[in-house]
Structures are given as C-alpha cells and as structure tokens.
Write an enzyme that holds these catalytic residues in place. Structure first.
Site, PDB file in Angstrom:
ATOM      1  N   HIS A 113       8.714 -26.787  -1.876  1.00 43.31           N
ATOM      2  CA  HIS A 113       8.123 -27.942  -2.556  1.00 43.31           C
ATOM      3  C   HIS A 113       6.928 -27.544  -3.410  1.00 43.31           C
ATOM      4  O   HIS A 113       6.162 -28.388  -3.851  1.00 43.31           O
ATOM      5  CB  HIS A 113       7.733 -28.998  -1.516  1.00 43.31           C
ATOM      6  CG  HIS A 113       8.930 -29.514  -0.767  1.00 43.31           C
ATOM      7  ND1 HIS A 113       9.556 -30.700  -1.069  1.00 43.31           N
ATOM      8  CD2 HIS A 113       9.656 -28.953   0.244  1.00 43.31           C
ATOM      9  CE1 HIS A 113      10.593 -30.865  -0.275  1.00 43.31           C
ATOM     10  NE2 HIS A 113      10.682 -29.813   0.545  1.00 43.31           N
TER      11      HIS A 113
ATOM     12  N   GLU B 262       0.820  -1.220   0.000  1.00 47.62           N
ATOM     13  CA  GLU B 262       0.000   0.000   0.000  1.00 47.62           C
ATOM     14  C   GLU B 262       0.851   1.267   0.000  1.00 47.62           C
ATOM     15  O   GLU B 262       0.411   2.311  -0.446  1.00 47.62           O
ATOM     16  CB  GLU B 262      -0.950   0.016   1.202  1.00 47.62           C
ATOM     17  CG  GLU B 262      -2.163  -0.866   0.987  1.00 47.62           C
ATOM     18  CD  GLU B 262      -3.241  -0.687   2.050  1.00 47.62           C
ATOM     19  OE1 GLU B 262      -3.026   0.034   3.045  1.00 47.62           O
ATOM     20  OE2 GLU B 262      -4.311  -1.298   1.887  1.00 47.62           O
TER      21      GLU B 262
ATOM     22  N   LYS C 161     -14.318  -0.229  -3.379  1.00 48.91           N
ATOM     23  CA  LYS C 161     -15.388   0.139  -2.438  1.00 48.91           C
ATOM     24  C   LYS C 161     -16.510   0.849  -3.167  1.00 48.91           C
ATOM     25  O   LYS C 161     -17.688   0.546  -2.958  1.00 48.91           O
ATOM     26  CB  LYS C 161     -14.836   1.059  -1.338  1.00 48.91           C
ATOM     27  CG  LYS C 161     -13.906   0.377  -0.363  1.00 48.91           C
ATOM     28  CD  LYS C 161     -13.574   1.315   0.782  1.00 48.91           C
ATOM     29  CE  LYS C 161     -12.446   0.787   1.635  1.00 48.91           C
ATOM     30  NZ  LYS C 161     -11.900   1.754   2.552  1.00 48.91           N
TER      31      LYS C 161
END
Ligand code: PA5
Length: 435
Positions: free
Chosen positions: A311, A290, A425
């Site tokens: 792995h 951010e 949003k």
C-alpha cells in the site's frame, strides 16, 4: 531436515539453461575459493565452520551467562552496531513474541531486551533511561574492534547509570563485554573493570558473527534455545558443502540473483510476508550490502514488508523502472492461528473469508503478488521457511552467509572487507576534533 525451500519458477522466463550452466561452473570455482581458502579475504573464513566447530563448552558458558542475566535482571541491554547487533535483533523478532517487551513478566519469563549504540541520538538514550530507571539491569556491550564510536558513547552513558543503580562493584558483575581477545579500548576497559568477556574470533567479520557470542549471548538471554539454533546451522553447513546448485539451494539463490544482475536488474527486493521477518531483512541488507557493494558494483539490497508496503511501494514495484528482481520470504507454519469470524449479517462483506485463517489469506496475498509482479516484469523467487523455530533460524543464517560469500566471489570482489565504511568515520572524527 531442510527447513528452507527455494522456488525459482518465476525467474525461468528470464534465465536460459546455458546461463545456469555457465554460472554453475563459476560457482564451482567460488565453492573452492570458500572451502579451500584461496579467494580474497581468506583470513575471514572462520564463520564457515562455526556451526560444527564451536565447542559445547562455549555454548554452555554462554547459556550460563544468559541464565545469570535472566535470574538477576529485569532488563538486558545489548549495545552494538551493524554486525554487532543486527543478528541478535533479527533472531529475537523471528522467534519471540511480537510484543515481547510488553508481555507481563510471568508470561515473558525473561528480561525485557533493549538495543542501544546503533545510533547517536540523545533522545533515544534518554528515553531508554526513562524505561529502565528503577529496574535491575544487565548489559552486553559488543564491538569487535572495540573502538566504534556509537556503541562506545552509548556504553559510557549506560555504564554510569548501571553503576549508580547497582553500585560500582555489582555493576561490574552485570556488564559483559564481547570483543577482540586483545585489541581495542573495550578489551582494555573490560580487563581493568573485571567484566566477564567473550571473544569474537579473529577470522570472523562483524556481519558474519551472529553464530559467535556476539549473537548467541543476547539471543539466549531472550529465551531462545541456542543449542537448537546451532543444530540448524550445522544441518545447513552440511547441505551447503555441496557445490551443485541442484542440491544446494543457497548456491541456486546466488546463481539466480547474479544472472539477473548481469541482465541489468541491479536491485534485489527482499519482500517478506510476516512482521517477524523484518529484522532478518535488516540483517540480510548489511550482510549483502557490505559484502558486495564494491568497485562501483554489486546488487543493491532493499527490503519491503508485505502486505503493509503493497500500500506504499506496491505501485513502484509493479510499474516503476524495471531494474529490480524480488526474493519473497514466507513462513509455512505460524506459531498460532487466528481465523476470521463468521458474521450473521455480513455488514462488512467479509463472509467470503469467514472461517479462514489469516495465514490462509496472507498466503493468497503472497501468491497474488508474486504473479502480479511477474506480469510486471519483476522476476521473483521465494524462500519458504518451514516454521519460526530456532532450528529453522540457524539454517537461514547459514543459508544467507554461504550464499553471499559465493555471490561476492561470482562478482569477483572480496566478500569480507568493508573499506568504504571508514570514509564517514574519518570525516566525523575530523569534525569532532579527534587527533
Ligand atoms: O561487518 C562489519 O564488520 C561491520 O559492519 C561491523 O559489524 C560494524 O561496523 C560494527 O563494528 P564493531 O563490532 O567493530 O563495533
């Protein structure tokens, strides 16, 4: 005493002295921007002096509130998202027992801790309600803006449960709100209902708020000593006041990652060798992602857990597109030691490590991986933490906070805003029919 060591030896073939010198000059400017408040986002520099400027009275109040929760609840629910939960989660995973919630109460001593409000899932909340059903609950609802949908929705459901379980007036004593001093729906609700509240300072952004009540209250409720945590952060505040990369490992880290970034290494892998570091990496990803991901630039912060992910992701790291560099995180001293037992017939062919501790083997895995990745043209550095104490954790939080501020200034972006987060949003609210 410094509890963090940075080793950049495995980047030396990729970095010239001239580049380091030039970056040191740029860092000195970034250092002034941070310390004199002359850079973009300078109204969000409150985190810089939190370790030395937080009054004892606030730490005492947090400890008293945590004590109330410890004595009066079986379960402590921490509701928040992003910077309003990741620091606390990271601290608990770092310093506490790996199976904290599953320990018998007499061993654990403190309430079980659960997180909510960091997703929008019916199943998650329904399953959480199953677990806490008959238990005595305390809730810490955390939102700086006081308007974020995820924690607000989770809080509405959990509040209803706590009020049914304890009665409305007792519930009000068991709910603690951490939010803005005056703005936002959560603040209004807390005032209306008479909840105990803690304030998030105006000049501290969400992802820099772990050393405010946002992180400190849940951390204290899980039994971690927040006085020691703040002492560690204070020690690093002092170290980080030096602009010289030879004396300030946080700036050397910023310089190294930015030099590699300019060479096209656009992804940083934070590779840890201990499960207790997993959420430190999650907190770090938000902090760096951010703060730097702006104007179509910034280093992409990714993380892997080793040896587990050797792995699964190991192949890509060793031989995939060469756009990555790596920062290993290791811990010098574990809390406990388990050794591989000797076997008389050696039927699993493991006697070559018999008598050795698992940490000894893990250390060889780290060293082998660092060398292999370097051979595969992945420059790498290593952050070594002395131990899993709250003091070391406090140092680490501050190390990364100052490093990201300097690093974002090197990239000439404002480290402290996050305008991009608003886009989802807006769309979500439109789709939900919010005016
Ligand atoms: O760093 C930030 O400011 C954000 O990521 C916030 O932590 C996150 O969006 C949660 O916001 P709030 O605490 O206002 O609910």
């Amino acid at each position: 005493m410094p509890k963090i060591e940075l080793n950049t030896q495995n980047t030396e073939n990729f970095i010239t002295n001239d580049e380091l010198k030039k970056t040191q000059e740029q860092l000195s400017i970034a250092h002034d921007q941070i310390n004199k408040g002359t850079g973009p986002g300078n109204d969000f520099l409150g985190w810089l002096r939190l370790p030395s400027a937080t009054p004892d009275s606030l730490i005492n109040e947090i400890n008293e509130t945590a004590q109330f929760a410890m004595e009066n609840s079986d379960v402590f629910i921490c509701i928040g998202i992003g910077g309003s939960y990741l620091g606390a989660k990271a601290a608990m995973e770092f310093a506490n027992h790996a199976f904290y919630n599953q320990l018998q109460p007499d061993k654990r001593k403190n309430p079980e801790i659960y997180f909510a409000g960091h997703n929008i899932s019916s199943d998650y909340i329904a399953d959480l309600l199953d677990v806490i059903q008959d238990k005595r609950v305390c809730v810490n609802v955390i939102s700086k803006s006081g308007t974020t949908l995820e924690p607000a929705a989770a809080f509405r459901v959990i509040k209803e449960h706590v009020e049914k379980r304890h009665g409305k007036s007792e519930a009000a004593k068991r709910i603690i709100a951490t939010t803005d001093k005056q703005k936002g729906a959560l603040k209004q609700l807390a005032t209306q209902q008479g909840y105990k509240t803690f304030v998030i300072p105006d000049d501290v952004g969400g992802r820099f708020s772990v050393l405010t009540p946002v992180g400190l209250l849940p951390i204290a409720a899980s039994g971690i000593n927040i006085n020691e945590l703040m002492d560690g952060a204070k020690e690093y505040e002092k170290i980080a006041s030096n602009p010289d990369i030879n004396a300030n490992p946080a700036y050397l880290y910023s310089a190294t990652r930015n030099i590699l970034y300019r060479q096209g290494k656009a992804i940083e892998l934070l590779s840890s060798f201990h499960p207790s570091l997993r959420y430190i990496a999650e907190w770090w990803k938000q902090l760096f992602g951010e703060s730097e991901g702006k104007n179509n630039g910034g280093i992409f912060p990714a993380s892997v857990d080793f040896t587990t992910d050797l792995h699964s992701m190991g192949q890509w790291i060793q031989e995939g597109t060469r756009i990555i560099f790596e920062t290993f995180m290791t811990i010098e001293k574990s809390n406990r030691e388990i050794c591989v037992p000797q076997s008389s017939n050696d039927e699993d062919n493991l006697n070559f490590i018999a008598g050795k501790s698992l940490d000894y083997v893990n250390d060889k895995a780290y060293k082998g991986t660092a060398a292999a990745h370097l051979d595969g043209s992945v420059p790498n550095m290593t952050i070594t933490l002395k131990d899993r104490t709250p003091n070391t954790l406090g140092q680490l939080f501050y190390f990364f906070e100052i490093a990201v501020a300097a690093s974002a200034y090197l990239q000439q972006v404002n480290p402290f805003n996050q305008p991009g987060v608003e886009f989802y949003k807006k769309n979500m609210y439109k789709l939900l029919g919010k005016m």
